[in-house]
Design an enzyme around this catalytic site. Structure first.
Site, PDB file in Angstrom:
ATOM      1  N   SER A 198       6.695 -11.323  -5.266  1.00 37.32           N
ATOM      2  CA  SER A 198       7.735 -12.401  -4.721  1.00 37.32           C
ATOM      3  C   SER A 198       7.810 -13.526  -4.382  1.00 37.32           C
ATOM      4  O   SER A 198       7.903 -13.920  -5.582  1.00 37.32           O
ATOM      5  CB  SER A 198       7.102 -11.785  -2.841  1.00 37.32           C
ATOM      6  OG  SER A 198       8.141 -11.720  -1.414  1.00 37.32           O
ATOM      7  N   ASP A 293      14.272  -2.684  -2.339  1.00 34.87           N
ATOM      8  CA  ASP A 293      14.133  -4.170  -2.489  1.00 34.87           C
ATOM      9  C   ASP A 293      15.232  -5.065  -2.347  1.00 34.87           C
ATOM     10  O   ASP A 293      16.282  -4.807  -3.938  1.00 34.87           O
ATOM     11  CB  ASP A 293      13.371  -4.965  -3.385  1.00 34.87           C
ATOM     12  CG  ASP A 293      12.955  -5.997  -3.150  1.00 34.87           C
ATOM     13  OD1 ASP A 293      13.319  -6.288  -2.297  1.00 34.87           O
ATOM     14  OD2 ASP A 293      12.204  -6.860  -4.516  1.00 34.87           O
ATOM     15  N   HIS A 323      10.002  -2.951  -1.852  1.00 34.14           N
ATOM     16  CA  HIS A 323       9.155  -4.917  -2.041  1.00 34.14           C
ATOM     17  C   HIS A 323       7.525  -5.110  -1.240  1.00 34.14           C
ATOM     18  O   HIS A 323       7.327  -4.057  -0.109  1.00 34.14           O
ATOM     19  CB  HIS A 323      10.171  -5.630  -1.605  1.00 34.14           C
ATOM     20  CG  HIS A 323       9.604  -7.370  -1.486  1.00 34.14           C
ATOM     21  ND1 HIS A 323      10.164  -7.960  -2.090  1.00 34.14           N
ATOM     22  CD2 HIS A 323       9.066  -8.094  -0.415  1.00 34.14           C
ATOM     23  CE1 HIS A 323       9.700  -9.078  -2.559  1.00 34.14           C
ATOM     24  NE2 HIS A 323       8.994  -9.520  -1.249  1.00 34.14           N
TER      25      HIS A 323
END
Length: 352
Positions: A198, A293, A323
């Site tokens: 991320s 995501d 995610h």
């Protein structure tokens, strides 16, 4: 849902509140699927039922709106105690300090075995605002053991106390420190990769770009797990998965505003690596995207752009995942298969 399943679901919520999902995923697969509810299908993808069950449990827990960084950090730490299961043992874990852009940073070195000579310099996710060495401890342990590589997890400075590009410059400095101190870390300087998930994937991408452009030692591999890559443009996945899939649209905006309070910095590749004018000559890349995501489309776009620029890239797309899936170490099935794909690639690339 019948009364028996209602009771199981209540027990699961109680277990989640006690920071343990292990009993939930010990249930038979058929029971877990019934608890998860009707399949969720969006944009041609079907959500993994075990991930769907986790999302259902999360939706039943008390909501915590992001109002300040301290509260968000506590919430994230608590979440990361819930999802990893029992952390795997490694031969040695050592607390270190590494060079940052302005002073020393905390870090943690995971050594799976004495003969491991490759290293992954890892930057945790959390929107550049939350996360620390502890929140990603279980993930770093799992990568180290499964891939047979040493992992150096770096505690870069967070926003809003240290806004952009502080985290990026810390990441660049920490990676170059690792190369300079390869002998002290017990690794081959030519087998040092950079990676993160991320926001950490964003930092890893920045390191890969900036080490090339600044003439610094370059990573042997960049590992970008569902990275944030563009703090300016919106893509369709942001609307498709704006709510209900761990990372929300409100989260993205909140993190962005704290990390880049100066909007004029957002188009700069130091925070939006997808916007770099020149993507040639970058290290080999392992990039993952998840079907559910909101950052999916920018990850796919970056994979395509890297390939078009002549770089070597392995793009692992996981259409049924969300995610943050790499941290869901308790969750069986597809999530574990994605983890195995990552560590197999690391092992073959860095240890072969």
């Amino acid at each position: 849902m019948n009364l028996r399943l209602d009771s199981v679901l209540r027990d699961a919520v109680t277990a989640a509140q006690a920071n343990s999902l292990t009993p939930l995923y010990a249930l038979p697969a058929g029971v877990r699927r019934r608890l998860a509810g009707a399949p969720i299908q969006i944009d041609g993808n079907t959500l993994d039922p075990d991930v769907q069950l986790l999302l259902r449990i999360d939706n039943l827990l008390p909501a915590t709106t992001k109002t300040d960084a301290a509260t968000a950090r506590t919430r994230f730490r608590n979440l990361c105690k819930l999802i990893p299961g029992t952390p795997v043992d490694v031969q040695r874990v050592t607390e270190l300090t590494v060079r940052g852009a302005d002073g020393q940073l905390g870090s943690r070195l995971y050594v799976p075995s004495p003969d491991a000579r490759a290293l992954l310099v890892f930057f945790h996710g959390g929107g550049w605002v939350v996360g620390d060495l502890g929140t990603h401890d279980a993930l770093c342990r799992a990568i180290a053991v499964d891939a047979g590589v040493r992992v150096l997890s770096v505690d870069y400075r967070l926003a809003p106390e240290a806004p952009a590009p502080t985290a990026a410059e810390d990441a660049i400095a920490a990676f170059t420190w690792a190369v300079d101190h390869a002998a002290d870390l017990g690794v081959d300087p030519h087998r040092i990769a950079v990676g993160g998930d991320s926001a950490g994937g964003n930092l890893a991408a920045v390191v890969a770009q900036q080490t090339v452009r600044r003439g610094l030692p370059q990573p042997a591999l960049q590992v970008l797990l569902y990275p944030a890559l563009d703090l300016v443009a919106r893509r369709p996945s942001r609307d498709l998965f704006a709510e209900g899939f761990i990372l929300t649209e409100a989260d993205i905006i909140w993190y962005r505003d704290l990390y880049t309070p100066d909007p004029t910095l957002r188009p700069d590749p130091i925070v939006s690596p997808l916007r770099a004018d020149d993507l040639t000559g970058l290290p080999p890349t392992y990039l993952t995207t998840a079907g559910f995501d909101p950052l999916r489309d920018e990850g796919i776009e970056y994979a395509d752009a890297l390939r078009a620029a002549g770089n070597t890239i392995t793009h692992a797309h996981h259409p049924s995942l969300v995610h943050g899936y790499a941290n869901l170490l308790t969750v069986p099935g597809t999530t574990r298969a994605a983890q195995t794909h990552l560590t197999t690639h690391l092992k073959s690339t860095l240890c072969g």
